[in-house]
Motif scaffolding. Structure first.
Motif, PDB file in Angstrom:
ATOM      1  N   ILE D 167       7.153  92.935  73.115  1.00 35.86           N
ATOM      2  CA  ILE D 167       6.475  94.218  73.302  1.00 35.86           C
ATOM      3  C   ILE D 167       5.118  94.211  72.600  1.00 35.86           C
ATOM      4  O   ILE D 167       4.135  94.753  73.113  1.00 35.86           O
ATOM      5  CB  ILE D 167       7.341  95.406  72.825  1.00 35.86           C
ATOM      6  CG1 ILE D 167       6.661  96.732  73.161  1.00 35.86           C
ATOM      7  CG2 ILE D 167       7.606  95.363  71.332  1.00 35.86           C
ATOM      8  CD1 ILE D 167       6.626  97.039  74.621  1.00 35.86           C
ATOM      9  N   CYS D 168       5.047  93.544  71.452  1.00 32.55           N
ATOM     10  CA  CYS D 168       3.753  93.460  70.766  1.00 32.55           C
ATOM     11  C   CYS D 168       2.742  92.684  71.611  1.00 32.55           C
ATOM     12  O   CYS D 168       1.572  93.053  71.692  1.00 32.55           O
ATOM     13  CB  CYS D 168       3.906  92.800  69.398  1.00 32.55           C
ATOM     14  SG  CYS D 168       4.642  93.906  68.177  1.00 32.55           S
ATOM     15  N   GLN D 170       2.473  92.666  74.679  1.00 34.07           N
ATOM     16  CA  GLN D 170       1.996  93.510  75.777  1.00 34.07           C
ATOM     17  C   GLN D 170       1.159  94.678  75.314  1.00 34.07           C
ATOM     18  O   GLN D 170       0.527  95.350  76.132  1.00 34.07           O
ATOM     19  CB  GLN D 170       3.189  94.044  76.581  1.00 34.07           C
ATOM     20  CG  GLN D 170       4.031  92.987  77.238  1.00 34.07           C
ATOM     21  CD  GLN D 170       3.281  92.247  78.339  1.00 34.07           C
ATOM     22  OE1 GLN D 170       2.405  92.810  78.980  1.00 34.07           O
ATOM     23  NE2 GLN D 170       3.618  90.975  78.536  1.00 34.07           N
ATOM     24  N   THR D 171       1.198  94.977  74.017  1.00 34.27           N
ATOM     25  CA  THR D 171       0.492  96.192  73.587  1.00 34.27           C
ATOM     26  C   THR D 171      -0.616  95.918  72.581  1.00 34.27           C
ATOM     27  O   THR D 171      -1.746  96.318  72.787  1.00 34.27           O
ATOM     28  CB  THR D 171       1.482  97.190  72.962  1.00 34.27           C
ATOM     29  OG1 THR D 171       2.246  96.504  71.965  1.00 34.27           O
ATOM     30  CG2 THR D 171       2.402  97.774  73.994  1.00 34.27           C
ATOM     31  N   ILE D 172      -0.266  95.236  71.500  1.00 31.57           N
ATOM     32  CA  ILE D 172      -1.296  95.030  70.493  1.00 31.57           C
ATOM     33  C   ILE D 172      -1.807  93.601  70.506  1.00 31.57           C
ATOM     34  O   ILE D 172      -2.767  93.260  69.834  1.00 31.57           O
ATOM     35  CB  ILE D 172      -0.794  95.379  69.076  1.00 31.57           C
ATOM     36  CG1 ILE D 172       0.303  94.418  68.621  1.00 31.57           C
ATOM     37  CG2 ILE D 172      -0.278  96.796  69.041  1.00 31.57           C
ATOM     38  CD1 ILE D 172       0.853  94.771  67.259  1.00 31.57           C
ATOM     39  N   GLY D 173      -1.182  92.776  71.326  1.00 30.57           N
ATOM     40  CA  GLY D 173      -1.616  91.385  71.401  1.00 30.57           C
ATOM     41  C   GLY D 173      -0.980  90.562  70.294  1.00 30.57           C
ATOM     42  O   GLY D 173      -0.779  91.060  69.191  1.00 30.57           O
TER      43      GLY D 173
END
Lengths: 195, 195, 195, 195
Positions: D167-168, D170-173
């Motif tokens: 998930i990281c 996809q969101t914060i890189g």
DNA sequence: CATGAATGAGAGTTCATTCAT
DNA sequence: GATGAATGAACTCTCATTCAT
């Protein structure tokens, strides 16, 4: 796009034309055209994407129609004077009927779409009209009908007068008498000056 | 309305003028004017109730300014030929500068506000210009500067050409050379024809 | 913008928050927010120009609120173990209540707004949480509460587990028992390894 | 449904997959898929009735493909450590390539389709991965490769970390280095603790 | 089976105009 | 007088879904 679509496309353009005649260019919305055509909101977007696009297509149609009219009248074997008079009468008719004229819409369109020369249909039309007028005068001079020592200048002068009349007709109004006077002035200048 | 209000009114009109110059008439919204003037939305409505009203007042201001300019140039004791040339040069300047001109906005305004003759400022201006032009030509003919056997017709012809140039300048574009040619044609016709 | 507007702005953000909680980010339209706030269509646009902007402001509010909560709990003079547990319990509470959580909306927002590092609030929060966690573990190690030979690695591991739990809670569901198990595993690893 | 239909169905799903990879789940419209497949609007409805249904079928395909891959790597006779590393490397590759990944779309889908446990493919996959991981660790412990006194807890911990990384990403890189660090931390914890 | 034109609901956005302060 | 927040109508544009062919 099938045969049917082409029909509908044409139907839309013809209907839209009426709307533009009535309301000019800027005030016309996609909604206006949708309602005039009695089709659905989304339906219109299947064919065109903006009033601007529609208007340009309407002008294209118009030009073709005009050309047809023009060539029809030229077919006949007539003197330069006859043709000139015919042309001016045609212009007069156009000038005086406010109804059924795209003139205003066209001006509005070009006010906000200062197209580059090549794409500016209006400019091309004006220039070609000047050319034709010049040829006409020259041929009139050649066979002794007209007298004129600056055919190009005269042709331009006539076309600008017509433009002037056209814009005046749309803004301050022009009476039939006033148009007649101008036509008379033009013709007289060409023919009488030789005396 | 107090002194202060009159000032503000004037300020609004002057600012609105710039907006009309830039965007024409139709595209201008009350919001545009409010923002240009940096006053409150409600504030504008205390002075004017529509863009149409504002525009008419702007035109009124404009006319007065024009008249002042006009009379200034006439003061000098000059020949008819001088005055005509001066006038045509003035028109040329006006024609060629797209910036700072209300022309387009005025046309747009009259497109959708076909005012009755009496209130049609544009018509009054045109007619009075024709009158003045006629007098000018007559006086030129009287003192032998010009040759012309239809002063009224010629005056009208000149004014229509100018209108034609004006609308062309706004739509298809007009080069300085083209304007010069037309001015030359007009002047030549008046002076040379006597030969 | 006056005092009143600030109140209203805040009201809109708080109401919008509820909408985002309920529908996530993408499915929310300006219309949804307008209706939830019971204000006019145009009214909302006086304050914000898109759902995206509104959502970012909501997140800003949220962060401030979180910070306040956080500092409140830190005030107390507690051991590292106490603080860690407190923190994990807080996370658990957050995880388990689906209601009243922006989590999903935040993920959705960042799915389609891959902001550059500097502006990526989520990234900054994650990184700072790792830092704080690391300090906490270090202090626990220092006073003999914890055993750990790679505090940074452990801190990151914990934060990734929490992220994993968070996304699982939003997609496949997570029982309270499962969360407890993970918390227990984390705490045990820190404390028991010294034996 | 004939042979031909089955082919077309498959073609649609494969093409739709690309669309979901590119745009996530929510932003994809039936129109997008119709255009990507270059079939008729109505045609798509003969096979599927919504993006949601299509997406579920795409996921079904995906799972089968994954299983095939998985069993391929397991075939080889390798130590638990080898297999674990292989698996983690595979995950890393998946994590780092944003392109060609359904991850985001899958999260989005489950955000708004909180399916009951039985139908929740994502849940079944997660649970089964935990099971397999547990077995793997147990076998590693059995032959002395690993040290671990809570294989189930450790397996869950690893899977949650991977979810967190996913998930990281996809969101914060997430940088490759960061993933490496986490993998190293996991492996080290399993192997080093025995000392 | 397959097509693609057509529909209409609904989202976004902008402004003229009003009105409480 | 002056302000500017608020309203709501009007427009643009996009799609899911249907249906005659």
């Amino acid at each position: 796009m099938g045969e049917k679509s082409i029909q509908k496309r044409k139907y839309i353009l013809e209907t839209a034309r009426k709307v533009f005649v009535e309301k000019g260019f800027k005030r016309v919305t996609m909604k206006d055209i949708v309602e005039a055509c009695d089709i659905s909101r989304g339906g219109l977007y299947l064919y065109f994407e903006s009033t601007s696009q529609i208007f340009q297509e309407v002008m294209k149609m118009e030009t073709q129609a005009d050309d047809d009219l023009f060539s029809d009248s030229i077919k006949e074997d007539a003197t330069a004077g006859d043709i000139l008079l015919l042309f001016l009468m045609e212009q007069k008719k156009e000038l005086l009927r406010k109804q059924d004229t795209l003139t205003q819409a066209i001006y509005e369109f070009y006010f906000e779409n200062q197209l580059p020369k090549k794409e500016n249909r209006l400019k091309r039309q004006f220039d070609s009209a000047v050319k034709i007028m010049e040829k006409l005068i020259e041929s009139g001079v050649a066979n002794g009908e007209f007298y004129c020592d600056d055919c190009a200048g005269c042709a331009r002068n006539i076309m600008y007068v017509l433009e002037g009349l056209k814009i005046c007709a749309q803004t301050i109004g022009v009476s039939e008498e006033a148009v007649n006077r101008e036509i008379y002035y033009i013709v007289k200048n060409l023919s009488a000056e030789g005396e």
